[in-house]
Design a protein around this motif. Structure first.
Motif, PDB file in Angstrom:
ATOM      1  N   SER A  79      75.686  -1.895  29.645  1.00  0.00           N
ATOM      2  CA  SER A  79      74.954  -2.568  28.894  1.00  0.00           C
ATOM      3  C   SER A  79      75.058  -4.193  29.041  1.00  0.00           C
ATOM      4  N   LYS A 125      66.396   1.425  26.336  1.00  0.00           N
ATOM      5  CA  LYS A 125      67.733   1.639  26.519  1.00  0.00           C
ATOM      6  C   LYS A 125      68.427   2.145  27.724  1.00  0.00           C
ATOM      7  N   TYR A 170      71.010   4.598  29.578  1.00  0.00           N
ATOM      8  CA  TYR A 170      72.090   5.459  29.121  1.00  0.00           C
ATOM      9  C   TYR A 170      71.721   6.605  30.307  1.00  0.00           C
TER      10      TYR A 170
END
Length: 410
Positions: A84, A122, A124
């Motif tokens: 992140s 995102k 991931y």
């Protein structure tokens, strides 16, 4: 058929054909290829000038590599890291969020990483039932593996340029010191020569040295400074030779006197037929028959060189020789080419040759090459200064017999 799937960036970030090409190229990496990730980072750091990235960009790249669990990047393994922004900020020494995003974009633009964005942007990883990463969305490190050799070559080039830069700077410093001390010594000991003019050239070269010179600047300035050093040494050498010739003038004059001192054709060789008919072993070297032309006639044919004499005048052969040394440097004739002419036809005739070249400088592309060619022809007895001087006199509408002194000037 092999899949060549590419991933377009999430949101408003555009896709370019260059980015597409880079993604496709990462699919063509050899299956057994590996490289040390920290070595690649060091090479990229060395090559940052060629890559167009900054130190902060490299700090972000180092943070990204720290999220890759192994020391070796290996094709066939999962090379996508998905930290992140908060995690990246922490490992990039507290870099601000906006700065982080800017340097990530720079790394992508430089072709060091590739974005693998998910549907919602995102980062991931998807894992299978055994817990292994099946697919991941984030930053792909494959370009580093693909460009490992290229980055190493860039780093070597930067290192070589750095060494060359340091050497050029040291050489320029030494050459600059030599010129400064030689000129100071000559002035301090009262040696004959145009030392004020040479010092002015030196000061102008020093003035042109930039505060932060490029390697090309150093090479250019070093070449000019080396030529000036050769010029200073050549002036000192010419002065010594001129004094030697002056001391032996009476002895040499017995060999130079001719019953027809005004003849412009004394140096001319025979016809081509006569040259071919003469056996090589019976031919005398060209410089044995060379005569010195009257100084008065030389100056009427070549008045341009007078401005380069001491105090803007040429009153003797010594003045003409000194002026020719200055003009030689100005025309770009190397000291070796000038010395070769002195050895072949004598210092006085070499000075006359320089004066003639100066007079026709606008029609000569390379004065140095032209002088070497004339010297070579003089050695073979195929060139004489007489017709050249006569042609220059005719161009100016001056008779070769005008003036007061037609005798050879000692």
């Amino acid at each position: 058929m092999e899949s060549r799937h590419v991933t377009t960036p999430f949101g408003r970030r555009p896709i370019t054909l260059a980015l597409v090409s880079r993604q496709i190229a990462t699919k063509e990496i050899r299956s057994d290829k590996t490289t040390d990730k920290w070595k690649v980072l060091r090479d990229a750091s060395e090559a940052r000038k060629f890559l167009g990235v900054q130190d902060r960009s490299l700090a972000v790249l180092e943070a990204l590599l720290s999220f890759y669990p192994e020391n070796e990047l290996r094709q066939g393994c999962q090379l996508v890291v998905f930290p992140s922004n908060a995690q990246l900020t922490l490992r990039a020494h507290g870099i601000a969020g906006a700065t982080l995003r800017r340097h990530l974009a720079l790394l992508v633009e430089a072709g060091l990483i590739v974005r693998r964005d998910s549907a919602n942007g995102k980062r991931y990883a998807r894992k299978n039932k055994s817990g292994s990463v099946e697919s991941a969305f984030g930053f792909d490190l494959s370009p580093l593996l693909m460009r490992a050799e290229e980055l190493a070559q860039m780093a070597q080039r930067v290192c070589a340029d750095r060494i060359a830069y340091r050497r050029a700077k040291e050489d320029l410093t030494i050459c600059r010191r030599d010129v400064r001390k030689l000129i100071s010594a000559a002035i301090g000991e009262g040696a004959d020569g145009h030392w004020q003019k040479l010092e002015a050239v030196y000061l102008e070269l020093v003035r042109r040295i930039p505060r932060a010179p490029l390697l090309s600047d150093l090479h250019g300035l070093l070449e000019e400074m080396e030529m000036l050093r050769e010029e200073v040494l050549n002036v000192l050498d010419i002065k010594q030779k001129a004094e030697f010739l002056s001391a032996n003038d009476d002895h040499n004059e017995h060999h130079k006197q001719s019953s027809n001192t005004e003849s412009l054709y004394e140096l001319e060789p025979g016809s081509d037929v006569e040259e071919r008919a003469m056996p090589c072993q019976n031919r005398e070297p060209a410089n044995i028959a060379l005569k010195v032309f009257p100084l008065d006639m030389v100056l009427r044919a070549c008045p341009e060189i007078v401005a380069y004499g001491p105090n803007g005048r040429v009153a003797s052969w010594r003045d003409l020789t000194s002026a020719s040394v200055i003009v030689r440097s100005m025309l770009g004739v190397t000291p070796s080419a000038y010395q070769e002419a002195c050895d072949a036809i004598g210092p006085q005739n070499a000075a006359v040759m320089i004066a003639c070249i100066l007079e026709r400088a606008g029609h000569i592309n390379s004065a140095g090459g032209y002088m070497r060619a004339l010297t070579s022809k003089s050695k073979r007895g195929q060139f004489s200064l007489g017709p050249v001087l006569m042609s220059l006199l005719r161009t100016k509408g001056i008779s070769s017999r005008s003036g007061h002194d037609h005798g050879a000037v000692p």
